[in-house]
Motif scaffolding. Structure first.
Motif, mmCIF file in Angstrom:
data_model
loop_
_atom_site.group_PDB
_atom_site.id
_atom_site.type_symbol
_atom_site.label_atom_id
_atom_site.label_comp_id
_atom_site.label_asym_id
_atom_site.label_seq_id
_atom_site.Cartn_x
_atom_site.Cartn_y
_atom_site.Cartn_z
ATOM 1 N N GLU A 162 0.818 -1.221 0.000
ATOM 2 C CA GLU A 162 0.000 0.000 0.000
ATOM 3 C C GLU A 162 0.852 1.272 0.000
ATOM 4 O O GLU A 162 0.781 2.084 0.937
ATOM 5 C CB GLU A 162 -0.935 0.015 1.215
ATOM 6 C CG GLU A 162 -1.877 -1.159 1.286
ATOM 7 C CD GLU A 162 -2.928 -1.014 2.388
ATOM 8 O OE1 GLU A 162 -2.833 -0.070 3.195
ATOM 9 O OE2 GLU A 162 -3.864 -1.835 2.422
ATOM 10 N N ARG A 331 -14.451 0.602 12.493
ATOM 11 C CA ARG A 331 -13.396 1.179 11.665
ATOM 12 C C ARG A 331 -13.914 2.363 10.849
ATOM 13 O O ARG A 331 -13.150 3.144 10.310
ATOM 14 C CB ARG A 331 -12.800 0.103 10.725
ATOM 15 C CG ARG A 331 -11.527 0.537 10.001
ATOM 16 C CD ARG A 331 -10.438 0.861 10.989
ATOM 17 N NE ARG A 331 -9.168 1.239 10.358
ATOM 18 C CZ ARG A 331 -8.875 2.477 9.956
ATOM 19 N NH1 ARG A 331 -9.768 3.440 10.071
ATOM 20 N NH2 ARG A 331 -7.694 2.744 9.420
ATOM 21 N N SER A 416 -2.292 -2.246 15.305
ATOM 22 C CA SER A 416 -2.720 -1.584 14.078
ATOM 23 C C SER A 416 -2.427 -0.097 14.101
ATOM 24 O O SER A 416 -3.312 0.708 14.351
ATOM 25 C CB SER A 416 -4.220 -1.778 13.878
ATOM 26 O OG SER A 416 -4.472 -2.861 13.052
ATOM 27 N N TYR A 425 -8.679 -7.949 14.158
ATOM 28 C CA TYR A 425 -8.891 -8.478 12.805
ATOM 29 C C TYR A 425 -8.629 -9.982 12.686
ATOM 30 O O TYR A 425 -8.862 -10.564 11.640
ATOM 31 C CB TYR A 425 -7.920 -7.814 11.833
ATOM 32 C CG TYR A 425 -8.260 -6.406 11.408
ATOM 33 C CD1 TYR A 425 -8.950 -6.165 10.215
ATOM 34 C CD2 TYR A 425 -7.870 -5.312 12.161
ATOM 35 C CE1 TYR A 425 -9.227 -4.870 9.798
ATOM 36 C CE2 TYR A 425 -8.146 -4.013 11.747
ATOM 37 C CZ TYR A 425 -8.826 -3.804 10.563
ATOM 38 O OH TYR A 425 -9.103 -2.527 10.143
HETATM 39 C C1 BGP Z 1 -4.092 -2.102 5.725
HETATM 40 C C2 BGP Z 1 -2.664 -2.322 6.138
HETATM 41 C C3 BGP Z 1 -2.483 -3.224 7.295
HETATM 42 C C4 BGP Z 1 -3.599 -3.212 8.331
HETATM 43 C C5 BGP Z 1 -4.980 -3.057 7.721
HETATM 44 C C6 BGP Z 1 -6.069 -2.756 8.726
HETATM 45 O O1 BGP Z 1 -4.225 -0.854 5.145
HETATM 46 O O2 BGP Z 1 -1.901 -2.871 5.076
HETATM 47 O O3 BGP Z 1 -1.202 -2.997 7.829
HETATM 48 O O4 BGP Z 1 -3.296 -2.409 9.393
HETATM 49 O O5 BGP Z 1 -5.008 -2.045 6.753
HETATM 50 O O6 BGP Z 1 -6.238 -1.386 8.894
HETATM 51 P P1 BGP Z 1 -6.131 -0.664 10.292
HETATM 52 O O7 BGP Z 1 -5.012 -1.306 11.001
HETATM 53 O O8 BGP Z 1 -5.820 0.756 9.983
HETATM 54 O O9 BGP Z 1 -7.450 -0.825 10.943
#
Ligand code: BGP
Length: 457
Positions: A162, A331, A416, A425
């Protein structure tokens, strides 16, 4: 109905070094930022409080096996391998990654390895991070060292995870260090990331390794509110900025002309060198990882732009809240299963049906303890989430899309970024205090789906 998947379909999950390992020598931007501003992190929990993969890698790989993973993606920590980013290689890190890779293979789990998952060595950030071309060169050296050390056994490499996220977080929207708000600097960071990617691809090709190299992009299909030309234009510009700014260079070897024209007209283009375009053309990949969490819905702006405000992507669109959209409230992301199909069809029709797989998809939920039944988290909502997405992925494959696998985010509940442990997750519940791991109901469901290469719905 029974949904069956092609032979040798990749079933697994993804994680990253910084979010799981813990105990690190080299400092990253995350460690530095946490020391200075712990208030930025949920409940003041920082990047040293992880799921301790550095200690528990062997038993964790046993758990991967129990979940019937045939493949697993994690990343190498640049700061662990080369603590100051450019100097000596740390032999303990080499031992650690060798052990992890060998054990995965021993257990019949194909390792997929990412080289950069948001974790910039602080020493590299101190000289400007991705804004400095010396860091691009240092990354290329790091990539080459990884290929030489592990390329005999790792056959699926990803230059970046990403790459738009550090651009957005660090240089536009203030959710990653260095918390800059400046579009031109953001564009420079994005551009240099593409150059770094292309240098790594060049090094990989020059080494004639047996495997393949790709990148992982978070693709957010841009849906206009309506077919009104103003809304359609807004969605097109959002797509150019957030998807095609990386998708086109890595799959077509060049930037979309209309993105370049747009940024040029606002004097936001990074400084380019004449030899860059040939390098970018060399960065075409073998395999695309697609992270899909949410769509992007936009409409044309309702108000005029404040000319005093910093130039931003939002000068060209407003976010649109579609009535009746299904949300993950924890989220704050919309859940839209057909998005996965739309991404695959776009890749099929506009990008030569490139080889791809879903490299992340997932649902972070708060306070999952409330769902414990007989000692196990009954996360039926996660099973519904996965099966809903897999149904659309299946439709894509049945219509000729070249999708080779499905990896979930993530294996064990992990740290996270700014949300720390707020949203969980994992297929496996982590007790942060005791580090005890307990398989959730979704983990059992996934193990059965992988074993059968199918599921019923
Ligand atoms: C993606 C990333 C991960 C992970 C996931 C969940 O964008 O590649 O590293 O963190 O998102 O998102 P978050 O942790 O921001 O809830």
């Amino acid at each position: 109905m029974k949904y069956s998947f092609p032979e040798h379909f990749w079933w697994g999950s993804a994680s990253s070094a910084l979010q799981t390992e813990g105990t690190r020598e080299g400092q990253t931007t995350w460690d530095y930022w946490f020391d200075r501003e712990p208030n930025r992190f949920h409940n003041g929990v920082g990047p040293q409080q992880t799921s301790t993969f550095y200690q528990h890698w062997k038993t964790d790989i046993q758990l991967l096996k129990q979940l019937n993973h045939n493949s697993f993606r994690t990343s190498i920590s640049w700061a662990r391998l080369i603590p100051d980013g450019i100097g000596e290689v740390n032999p303990q890190a080499v031992d650690f990654y060798n052990q992890v890779i060998d054990e995965l293979i021993e257990q019949g789990i194909t390792p997929f390895i990412t080289l950069f998952h948001f974790d910039m060595p602080m020493a590299m950030q101190e000289i400007g991070g991705w804004e400095n071309r010396d860091v691009v060169e240092a990354y290329a050296r790091y990539a080459q060292i990884c290929f030489e050390l592990f390329g005999d056994r790792v056959l699926h490499w990803f230059t970046f995870n990403e790459p738009i996220v550090p651009v957005e977080g660090g240089y536009l929207y203030d959710f990653h260090y260095p918390n800059v708000v400046d579009f031109r600097r953001a564009a420079t960071v994005a551009y240099h990331t593409v150059l770094a990617h292309a240098l790594a691809v060049r090094a990989y090709r020059a080494g004639h390794y047996a495997g393949e190299i790709g990148i992982v992009l978070n693709l957010t299909p841009s849906y206009p509110r309506s077919q009104n030309p103003a809304d359609v234009k807004a969605a097109h510009i959002a797509d150019l900025m957030f998807n095609r700014s990386f998708l086109d260079p890595v799959l077509r070897g060049e930037y979309p002309a209309d993105l370049v024209t747009l940024l040029k007209s606002y004097d936001q283009l990074p400084a380019c060198k004449p030899e860059d375009s040939a390098l970018i053309a060399e960065g075409k990949i073998d395999l695309l990882g697609v992270n899909y969490y949410q769509p992007r819905r936009v409409k044309c702006r309702d108000s005029a732009v404040n000319p005093q405000a910093p130039f931003m992507p939002e000068w060209f669109f407003d976010n649109y809240e579609m009535p009746g959209r299904k949300m993950n409230p924890y989220r704050g992301w919309e859940i839209y299963e057909p998005g996965i199909y739309d991404i695959l069809v776009n890749l099929r029709d506009n990008y030569g049906n490139t080889r791809c797989f879903i490299s992340e998809n997932g649902m972070g939920v708060e306070n999952e303890q409330r769902f414990i039944e007989n000692g196990q988290i009954n996360d039926q909502y996660r099973i519904d989430f996965i099966s809903g997405h897999l149904t659309w992925l299946h439709k894509g494959i049945s219509e000729g899309c070249n999708c080779l696998g499905y990896h979930m985010w993530t294996f064990i509940d992990n740290w996270s970024w700014c949300n720390a442990y707020k949203n969980r997750y994992g297929f496996i519940q982590l007790d942060l205090d005791t580090q005890q791991r307990t398989v959730k109901k979704s983990g059992e469901w996934f193990a059965a789906t992988s074993l059968n290469n199918s599921f019923d719905k």
